[in-house]
Design an enzyme around this catalytic site. Structure first.
Site, mmCIF file in Angstrom:
data_model
loop_
_atom_site.group_PDB
_atom_site.id
_atom_site.type_symbol
_atom_site.label_atom_id
_atom_site.label_comp_id
_atom_site.label_asym_id
_atom_site.label_seq_id
_atom_site.Cartn_x
_atom_site.Cartn_y
_atom_site.Cartn_z
ATOM 1 N NE ARG A 55 1.724 2.670 13.224
ATOM 2 C CZ ARG A 55 0.875 3.494 13.815
ATOM 3 N NH1 ARG A 55 1.339 4.431 14.631
ATOM 4 N NH2 ARG A 55 -0.414 3.405 13.605
ATOM 5 C CE LYS A 60 -2.162 2.043 3.595
ATOM 6 N NZ LYS A 60 -2.243 3.513 3.530
ATOM 7 C CG ASP A 68 -10.637 18.277 -7.035
ATOM 8 O OD1 ASP A 68 -11.469 19.146 -7.370
ATOM 9 O OD2 ASP A 68 -9.443 18.517 -6.871
ATOM 10 C CB THR A 87 -10.656 5.100 11.781
ATOM 11 O OG1 THR A 87 -9.391 5.265 11.154
ATOM 12 C CG2 THR A 87 -11.359 3.911 11.180
ATOM 13 C CE LYS A 110 -7.315 7.606 3.463
ATOM 14 N NZ LYS A 110 -5.985 7.022 3.440
ATOM 15 C CG ASP A 112 -4.602 4.933 1.245
ATOM 16 O OD1 ASP A 112 -5.708 5.438 0.984
ATOM 17 O OD2 ASP A 112 -4.168 4.805 2.404
HETATM 18 O O1 C5P Z 1 0.768 1.107 11.216
HETATM 19 P P1 C5P Z 1 -0.693 0.774 11.029
HETATM 20 O O2 C5P Z 1 -0.959 -0.721 10.910
HETATM 21 O O3 C5P Z 1 -1.568 1.427 12.069
HETATM 22 O O4 C5P Z 1 -1.033 1.421 9.617
HETATM 23 C C1 C5P Z 1 -2.353 1.466 9.125
HETATM 24 C C2 C5P Z 1 -2.370 2.094 7.768
HETATM 25 O O5 C5P Z 1 -3.716 2.186 7.360
HETATM 26 C C3 C5P Z 1 -1.779 3.500 7.672
HETATM 27 O O6 C5P Z 1 -1.204 3.632 6.373
HETATM 28 C C4 C5P Z 1 -2.990 4.393 7.795
HETATM 29 O O7 C5P Z 1 -2.830 5.614 7.126
HETATM 30 C C5 C5P Z 1 -4.061 3.546 7.088
HETATM 31 N N1 C5P Z 1 -5.436 3.856 7.499
HETATM 32 C C6 C5P Z 1 -5.871 3.747 8.798
HETATM 33 N N2 C5P Z 1 -7.176 4.038 9.103
HETATM 34 C C7 C5P Z 1 -8.015 4.450 8.135
HETATM 35 C C8 C5P Z 1 -7.590 4.559 6.817
HETATM 36 C C9 C5P Z 1 -6.275 4.249 6.516
HETATM 37 O O8 C5P Z 1 -5.109 3.356 9.688
HETATM 38 N N3 C5P Z 1 -9.266 4.685 8.447
#
Ligand code: C5P
Length: 244
Positions: free
Chosen positions: A224, A40, A72, A132, A69, A67
């Site tokens: 992470r 991603k 526009d 979220t 998003k 991703d």
């Molecule tokens: O490190 P982690 O597992 O929390 O990363 C989650 C990924 O998903 C990040 O790239 C974050 O920007 C993305 N994301 C999210 N919640 C959302 C939409 C995207 O955590 N609602």
């Protein structure tokens, strides 16, 4: 209990490459070499590393979720969708808050790109429902939408379905209601996934990969727990094992 092959399980995992530039992402890519997961690419890396980086992921055989998003006016989103389709990405996203016409325009951009060049694959276009990070008070008092966050998520998912999109990004907790409203084939891409025992970081309402799979999640975005692990390869292998 859902059983997947190793290949299928790896294909359900989308590694969030949240890095400042291509060089920083490269170390992780080398450690995950040969694992058939999705990558991603979000705005941080794309704005720094650009289309060339996406092309290099495709050359290495990865499936890519871009991703960005998009949100526009329809004509501009159509152009954006046209450009990212030409990059050969597998999935990209737009904000459902842009409305049905804007989401339809994204699909028109895809079609125009496909009509203009031979051998391009058709990407799946999905919608961001409600971020979220948006709490109920932000939704009600700042953005001005009444009701619970979950209701807006479902409404946006239904709008995306009506526009002809292939799925949504959502919390794993919302997968079952989205599938009930939009059909089982409507894809759900879910962040907020944490293997048991892993640090939640700033995510709330987390779910383990196995729980998310059982609820019907199609793709799990995991950052992470893999990228910040002392051994990222071992981290993704243990997630894949949990899905077998
Ligand atoms: O490190 P982690 O597992 O929390 O990363 C989650 C990924 O998903 C990040 O790239 C974050 O920007 C993305 N994301 C999210 N919640 C959302 C939409 C995207 O955590 N609602």
């Amino acid at each position: 209990m859902i059983k997947l092959t190793r290949e299928e399980a790896a294909g359900r995992v989308m590694v969030a490459l949240d890095y400042p530039d291509a060089a920083a992402a490269e170390t992780l890519l080398r450690s995950l070499e040969g694992i058939p997961c999705y990558m991603k690419v979000g705005m941080q890396l794309f704005y720094a590393a650009g289309p060339g980086f996406v092309a290099s992921l495709k050359e290495r055989g990865y499936r890519v979720f871009l991703d960005l998003k998009m949100h526009d006016i329809p004509n501009t989103v159509k152009g954006g969708a046209n450009s990212v389709t030409k990059l050969g990405v597998d999935i990209f996203n737009v904000h459902a808050a842009g409305g049905i016409r804007m989401m339809e325009a994204a699909l028109e951009g895809v079609e125009a790109a496909l009509a203009g060049s031979i051998g391009l694959q058709r990407p799946t276009v999905i919608a961001v429902t409600q971020l979220t990070s948006t709490s109920r008070s932000v939704l009600n008092d700042e953005i001005g939408i009444a009701g619970a966050v979950e209701d807006t998520v479902l409404r946006y998912a239904q709008l995306a379905r009506l526009a002809g999109l292939g799925g949504v990004v959502a919390s794993p907790h919302e997968v079952q209601s989205i599938k009930a409203a939009c059909g089982i084939a409507f894809k759900t891409v879910t962040p907020g996934i944490r293997p048991s025992g892993a640090d939640a970081n700033d995510q709330s309402r987390i779910m383990t990969p196995r729980e998310a799979l059982e609820r019907g999640t199609d793709y799990m975005v995991i950052g992470r727990p893999i990228t910040a692990a002392s051994d990222p390869r071992e981290a993704i292998e243990s997630i894949i094992k949990e899905l077998l």
